[in-house]
Design an enzyme around this catalytic site. Structure first.
Site, short mmCIF file in Angstrom:
data_model
loop_
_atom_site.label_atom_id
_atom_site.label_comp_id
_atom_site.label_asym_id
_atom_site.label_seq_id
_atom_site.Cartn_x
_atom_site.Cartn_y
_atom_site.Cartn_z
N THR A 162 0.84 -1.20 0.00
CA THR A 162 0.00 0.00 0.00
C THR A 162 0.87 1.25 0.00
OG1 THR A 162 -1.54 -1.30 1.35
CG2 THR A 162 -2.03 1.05 1.10
N GLY A 208 3.66 -5.61 10.62
CA GLY A 208 4.84 -6.46 10.58
C GLY A 208 4.75 -7.61 9.60
N GLY A 209 3.66 -7.62 8.78
CA GLY A 209 3.59 -8.64 7.73
C GLY A 209 4.83 -8.60 6.84
N GLU A 222 9.06 0.80 11.94
CA GLU A 222 7.77 1.48 11.71
C GLU A 222 7.27 2.09 13.01
OE1 GLU A 222 6.20 -1.28 7.98
OE2 GLU A 222 5.55 -1.77 9.99
C1 5RP Z 1 5.17 -4.06 7.07
C2 5RP Z 1 3.79 -3.68 7.51
C3 5RP Z 1 2.82 -3.32 6.45
O1 5RP Z 1 2.31 -2.05 6.73
C4 5RP Z 1 1.71 -4.31 6.45
O2 5RP Z 1 2.26 -5.60 6.29
C5 5RP Z 1 0.71 -4.02 5.33
O3 5RP Z 1 1.29 -4.27 4.09
P1 5RP Z 1 0.48 -4.19 2.74
O4 5RP Z 1 0.19 -2.73 2.49
O5 5RP Z 1 1.41 -4.81 1.72
O6 5RP Z 1 -0.78 -4.99 2.90
O7 5RP Z 1 3.47 -3.65 8.66
O8 5RP Z 1 5.95 -4.45 8.15
#
Ligand code: 5RP
Length: 212
Positions: A33, A97-98, A105
């Site tokens: 995103t 944290g995905g 962050e």
């Molecule tokens: C990375 C994060 C991202 O903000 C979270 O994983 C969302 O990612 P995406 O916008 O690809 O769905 O916390 O550590």
């Protein structure tokens, strides 16, 4: 899904564009995103001073479009922090944290005057915890932390083949009760060897923007 991420990125731009100033530093998160947000931000690169970045991946994208990236150590004020999330609760508590970048962050979120979280509707949940909770650990402590988390009722799974930008490892924790996000965030972070976990309760966003 890309359309939703572009639409919420444009919403975030709409929120900040008139407030940008030549001396302003923006905090930039990590993830797919935010990647769309960075593309939108390219049009405004002369309108603010530069950025602090939560990951090597975002730094690369920012530099590619000509935005200066600074160390947080050299910056006094971060006006806005813009980042995505893996889950958002009705109280605006987050799981992040995905992408394994939640430690940096959270640091930038805590340094910013306003954290704006940008998500598509799929990230909105009634209760946190369907998404496994990422916990960054010092490599040598991984098994010890895993045992302590098991004793808290969670099921930790080692994210094999992944190293954080800080050279650490990630445990993704399933089945843990996150009904009290602040106390669980603090409890997990109090385990020796944990660097930080992906609950954003103490540093929740001031504003959550959701795609139409
Ligand atoms: C990375 C994060 C991202 O903000 C979270 O994983 C969302 O990612 P995406 O916008 O690809 O769905 O916390 O550590």
């Amino acid at each position: 899904m890309s359309d939703a991420k572009i639409s919420v990125s444009k919403k975030a731009i709409g929120h900040i564009e008139k407030k940008l100033t030549k001396d302003m530093v923006l905090g930039i998160g990590t993830g797919s995103t935010v990647n769309f947000f960075i593309s939108e931000l390219a049009k405004y690169k002369g309108h603010f001073y530069g950025a602090v970045s939560s990951s090597e991946a975002s730094t690369k994208l920012l530099e590619e479009i000509g935005i200066d990236v600074f160390s947080l150590n050299d910056i006094n004020e971060v006006a806005y922090y813009i980042d995505g999330a893996d889950e958002v609760s009705p109280e605006n508590y987050l799981i992040k944290g995905g992408g394994g970048a939640h430690t940096r962050e959270k640091i930038i979120a805590s340094a910013s005057n306003k954290f704006i979280c940008i998500v598509d509707k799929s990230k909105l949940v009634k209760k946190l915890g369907e998404f496994p909770l990422p916990v960054e650990v010092i490599p040598e402590s991984r098994s010890l932390v895993a045992r302590k988390i098991t004793s808290l009722g969670g099921t930790p799974i080692y994210r094999k083949g992944f190293t954080t930008d800080q050279g650490n490892q990630i445990l993704d924790v399933k089945d843990i009760d996150i009904s009290q996000p602040e106390s669980l965030e603090a409890l997990i972070n109090n385990i020796p060897g944990v660097v930080d976990n992906g609950i954003f309760a103490f540093n929740k966003p001031e504003l959550v923007l959701v795609s139409d």
